[in-house]
Design a protein around this motif. Structure first.
Motif, short mmCIF file in Angstrom:
data_model
loop_
_atom_site.label_atom_id
_atom_site.label_comp_id
_atom_site.label_asym_id
_atom_site.label_seq_id
_atom_site.Cartn_x
_atom_site.Cartn_y
_atom_site.Cartn_z
N MET A 140 0.85 -1.18 0.00
CA MET A 140 0.00 0.00 0.00
C MET A 140 0.89 1.25 0.00
O MET A 140 1.47 1.61 1.02
CB MET A 140 -0.92 -0.01 1.23
N LYS A 141 0.98 1.89 -1.15
CA LYS A 141 1.88 3.04 -1.28
C LYS A 141 1.48 4.20 -0.40
O LYS A 141 2.32 5.02 0.00
CB LYS A 141 1.94 3.48 -2.75
N THR A 142 0.19 4.28 -0.08
CA THR A 142 -0.28 5.38 0.77
C THR A 142 0.40 5.36 2.13
O THR A 142 0.77 6.40 2.67
CB THR A 142 -1.80 5.29 0.94
N LEU A 143 0.58 4.17 2.70
CA LEU A 143 1.25 4.07 4.00
C LEU A 143 2.71 4.48 3.89
O LEU A 143 3.27 5.08 4.81
CB LEU A 143 1.13 2.65 4.55
N LYS A 144 3.35 4.16 2.78
CA LYS A 144 4.72 4.59 2.54
C LYS A 144 4.78 6.11 2.47
O LYS A 144 5.69 6.74 3.02
CB LYS A 144 5.24 3.98 1.24
N ALA A 145 3.81 6.72 1.81
CA ALA A 145 3.77 8.17 1.70
C ALA A 145 3.54 8.84 3.05
O ALA A 145 4.19 9.84 3.39
CB ALA A 145 2.67 8.58 0.72
#
Length: 248
Positions: free
Chosen positions: A1-6
């Motif tokens: 989940m790229k959102t959590l990375k962001a």
């Protein structure tokens, strides 16, 4: 989940590299579609501040909030175990969870550092990531509320994290959160005194009942490699965390 990375990147110490990456962070948050429009809009003030303000001012504000205000600590187990021995075991268990998933930590931060924890969650399947994030959701909610009361744009990051979690904190868990003492990060004597007090406990009365402790208990049973990660010779391949928290 790229959102959590962001979101993890937004909670790291503001560096010139991170500031330059804000447009990319913005695009990821918009394009992946994990967050609802209200959460996206709430994050805009922080994204703007990171883009416009001088990096040294950003670093000073970050330090006052997260490094010198105990009630806003970005270390999850600080809010559960304080400096007790239980914190050490919980740290070992969390590190073991990362390793069981085939990941190594390549930075100077402790395993319970929120940006690092989020980076790990970002590398798990979405359903699993949401479930893991739900364990300390009441702690994240408490930090977010404290930041909101300080009119900090960082509050929106924690509100987004609670929104992503598979389960929201119960009213009982939230009611049991130790109230903010209103510590002043510029008062050095008060700061010293706060760090000498008995550890702050979140949850339903004791560390054994709270979400983060539940996470630590589940970690002991999570000795499995990540789906799709090869395990030659019984040793899973390692993905090294790229999280860096360099301080100028």
């Amino acid at each position: 989940m790229k959102t959590l990375k962001a979101l993890s990147a937004l909670l790291t110490y503001p560096s010139r590299e991170m500031v330059l990456a804000v447009p990319e962070i913005h695009d990821v948050l918009r394009e992946e579609g994990v967050l609802a429009l209200p959460q996206l809009e709430a994050l805009q003030p922080l994204l703007s501040i990171l883009t416009i303000e001088d990096v040294y001012d950003l670093q000073e504000r970050y330090g006052l909030l997260f490094d010198r205000t105990r009630s806003l600590s970005l270390h999850l187990f600080e809010h559960v175990h304080g400096e007790s021995r239980d914190r050490g075991q919980a740290m070992v268990d969390l590190k073991a969870l990362y390793e069981a998933g085939g990941f190594d930590i390549d930075c100077g931060e402790l395993p319970d550092f929120v940006p690092l924890f989020l980076e790990y969650c970002s590398l798990r399947p979405e359903a699993e990531a949401r479930q893991i994030l739900a364990e300390p959701a009441h702690v994240l909610a408490a930090i977010g509320e404290r930041l909101r009361r300080k009119d900090s744009a960082y509050a929106a990051v924690f509100e987004a994290l609670v929104a992503i979690a598979a389960e929201k904190p119960t009213a009982q868990a939230l009611d049991a959160v130790v109230p903010d003492t209103g510590d002043d990060p510029t008062d050095l004597r008060a700061l010293d005194a706060a760090w000498e007090e008995e550890e702050v406990r979140f949850g339903l009365g004791s560390a054994a009942d709270c979400g983060v402790e539940s996470l630590a208990a589940k970690v002991r049973q999570a000795r499995r490699p990540a789906p799709g990660v090869a395990v030659p010779g019984g040793h899973p391949d390692r993905t090294v965390f790229t999280h860096v928290s360099s301080r100028a």
